[in-house]
Write a protein that holds these residues in place. Structure first.
Motif, PDB file in Angstrom:
ATOM      1  N   UNK A  98       0.853  -1.184   0.000  1.00 30.16           N
ATOM      2  CA  UNK A  98       0.000   0.000   0.000  1.00 30.16           C
ATOM      3  C   UNK A  98       0.890   1.235   0.000  1.00 30.16           C
ATOM      4  N   UNK A  99       0.717   2.075  -0.997  1.00 27.14           N
ATOM      5  CA  UNK A  99       1.538   3.288  -1.089  1.00 27.14           C
ATOM      6  C   UNK A  99       1.363   4.179   0.136  1.00 27.14           C
ATOM      7  N   UNK A 100       0.189   4.157   0.725  1.00 22.03           N
ATOM      8  CA  UNK A 100      -0.089   5.013   1.892  1.00 22.03           C
ATOM      9  C   UNK A 100       0.425   4.415   3.191  1.00 22.03           C
ATOM     10  N   UNK A 101       0.654   3.106   3.194  1.00 23.90           N
ATOM     11  CA  UNK A 101       1.139   2.430   4.400  1.00 23.90           C
ATOM     12  C   UNK A 101       2.140   1.349   3.996  1.00 23.90           C
ATOM     13  N   UNK A 102       3.330   1.763   3.524  1.00 22.73           N
ATOM     14  CA  UNK A 102       4.287   0.787   2.983  1.00 22.73           C
ATOM     15  C   UNK A 102       4.805  -0.214   3.997  1.00 22.73           C
ATOM     16  N   UNK A 133       5.699  -5.576   7.778  1.00 22.44           N
ATOM     17  CA  UNK A 133       5.464  -6.057   9.134  1.00 22.44           C
ATOM     18  C   UNK A 133       4.797  -7.434   9.121  1.00 22.44           C
ATOM     19  N   UNK A 134       3.882  -7.631   8.181  1.00 21.44           N
ATOM     20  CA  UNK A 134       3.211  -8.935   8.078  1.00 21.44           C
ATOM     21  C   UNK A 134       4.209 -10.031   7.726  1.00 21.44           C
ATOM     22  N   UNK A 135       5.081  -9.761   6.763  1.00 21.51           N
ATOM     23  CA  UNK A 135       6.093 -10.745   6.372  1.00 21.51           C
ATOM     24  C   UNK A 135       7.067 -11.021   7.516  1.00 21.51           C
ATOM     25  N   UNK A 136       7.442  -9.984   8.242  1.00 17.04           N
ATOM     26  CA  UNK A 136       8.363 -10.169   9.369  1.00 17.04           C
ATOM     27  C   UNK A 136       7.709 -11.007  10.463  1.00 17.04           C
ATOM     28  N   UNK A 137       6.450 -10.742  10.723  1.00 20.77           N
ATOM     29  CA  UNK A 137       5.748 -11.485  11.779  1.00 20.77           C
ATOM     30  C   UNK A 137       5.630 -12.961  11.403  1.00 20.77           C
ATOM     31  N   UNK A 138       5.322 -13.246  10.140  1.00 24.83           N
ATOM     32  CA  UNK A 138       5.173 -14.622   9.684  1.00 24.83           C
ATOM     33  C   UNK A 138       6.503 -15.369   9.651  1.00 24.83           C
ATOM     34  N   UNK A 139       7.594 -14.643   9.448  1.00 28.91           N
ATOM     35  CA  UNK A 139       8.905 -15.291   9.296  1.00 28.91           C
ATOM     36  C   UNK A 139       9.416 -15.930  10.579  1.00 28.91           C
ATOM     37  N   UNK A 140       9.002 -15.368  11.719  1.00 29.63           N
ATOM     38  CA  UNK A 140       9.422 -15.852  13.036  1.00 29.63           C
ATOM     39  C   UNK A 140      10.947 -15.774  13.233  1.00 29.63           C
ATOM     40  N   UNK A 141      11.596 -14.857  12.536  1.00 31.79           N
ATOM     41  CA  UNK A 141      13.040 -14.677  12.735  1.00 31.79           C
ATOM     42  C   UNK A 141      13.294 -13.987  14.065  1.00 31.79           C
ATOM     43  N   UNK A 142      14.497 -14.166  14.604  1.00 28.46           N
ATOM     44  CA  UNK A 142      14.841 -13.567  15.890  1.00 28.46           C
ATOM     45  C   UNK A 142      15.521 -12.213  15.731  1.00 28.46           C
ATOM     46  N   UNK A 143      16.338 -12.065  14.662  1.00 27.18           N
ATOM     47  CA  UNK A 143      17.136 -10.847  14.490  1.00 27.18           C
ATOM     48  C   UNK A 143      17.049 -10.365  13.046  1.00 27.18           C
TER      49      UNK A 143
END
Length: 342
Positions: A56-60, A65-75
């Motif tokens: 979303x151009x208005x909320x890039x 954040x969704x991809x980061x949350x799904x990834x479950x990475x630590x760092x």
């Protein structure tokens, strides 16, 4: 290594495409290029080794954040200089991830150029050198009587080859006393016969930069060479000192040498000639997708030169109110010496 990038050249290096609204994520074995609808079609055409995701151009930050949350990475590693405070707060808020600062980690990744990159940089340098010749011809034929602002505009057009190329940076076209300012802005000063002219300019070829500086005395047979003759004795002394410093740094530069030693080799020449206080910047910088990259060729640099690093050698002497001289070449580090490509 898990990391996030926002800088256009850093992203281009990763996947072969970038634009002015993007986020690149490397999360374990997956890579994502996030952009808005304006660039999706081109991104899908050019992107390599990454999944193109519309944001979303208005909320890039929402998709990131969704991809980061799904990834479950630590760092997640990031370069703090790529982000505004507001952007970073929006990205990182309420995520159970350790955001680890690593300044210029993308530049560090690309500090040693591949053979393909070196070939591109050689072409960029050659096109830049051709533009120096074309600008010298313009000055000889039509330049005398024009002011710096007009000369600057002509330099931009010549180096762009009237639309074929992009500039590495805005050219520096400085006359006489204005050349005593290392990054001089164009003024209303008029070019006259026998005036000192400093030109610092470069072009981009396939996004890679060239960088070169020459200083000359204006005449009807002026050319941009390194072995220059001046009518004024002080100009000649300063020029010869800068050229000697340039050559000393070139001679010192090779794989295995500390960048600070390259700086010292040229700086000592200038100091011994009595002009030490007038050499007011470092000896050089890396060149690649960015016009200023790693390594840093300076007195405090901790960088150690390795084969296929590309950087400038550009000592200068600047006498306030009088004139300045800088001579710059771009070089490729080799095991026993450097290849001058500019």
């Amino acid at each position: 290594m898990n990391y996030i990038l926002k800088d256009e050249n850093a992203v281009y290096y990763e996947c072969g495409f970038s634009c002015d609204n993007e986020i690149f994520l490397k999360l374990e074995d997956a890579a994502y290029f996030l952009t808005d609808a304006r660039y999706i079609t081109e991104a899908k055409e050019y992107i390599k080794n990454a999944e193109v995701v519309e944001m979303d151009r208005r909320d890039p930050m929402k998709v990131a954040r969704t991809l980061l949350r799904k990834s479950k990475i630590a760092t997640l590693i990031y370069n703090p200089y790529e982000w505004s405070v507001g952007e970073f707060e929006r990205l990182s808020s309420k995520l159970n991830i350790n955001f680890s600062q690593k300044v210029n980690f993308s530049q560090q990744k690309r500090i040693i150029k591949s053979d393909h990159e070196l070939d591109i940089l050689r072409v960029a340098a050659r096109k830049g050198a051709d533009a120096f010749d074309a600008f010298a011809a313009f000055v000889r034929e039509r330049g005398i009587g024009l002011n710096e602002k007009r000369l600057f505009n002509e330099a931009e057009n010549i180096f762009k080859n009237y639309g074929e190329l992009e500039l590495s940076f805005s050219p520096i076209v400085a006359l006489g006393a204005n050349a005593a300012k290392p990054h001089a802005l164009p003024s209303d000063d008029v070019l006259r016969e026998s005036e000192l002219l400093l030109l610092d300019a470069g072009v981009k070829y396939q996004r890679y930069c060239s960088d070169r500086t020459r200083t000359a005395e204006v005449s009807h047979n002026m050319v941009f060479e390194k072995n220059m003759k001046f009518k004024d004795a002080l100009r000649q002394k300063v020029y010869d000192t800068v050229l000697k410093a340039h050559d000393a740094s070139i001679k010192k530069a090779k794989a295995g040498v500390r960048a600070s030693e390259i700086d010292r080799a040229g700086r000592e020449v200038i100091e011994k000639a009595g002009f030490g206080q007038y050499f007011i910047h470092s000896t050089g910088h890396g060149v690649g997708l960015d016009i200023h990259e790693l390594p840093v060729i300076g007195a405090r640099s901790q960088d150690i030169i390795e084969e296929n690093m590309v950087f400038t050698i550009e000592p200068g002497i600047y006498l306030p109110g009088e004139f300045g001289v800088r001579i710059e070449d771009t070089v490729i580090a080799r095991e026993t010496d450097v290849e001058i490509i500019s």
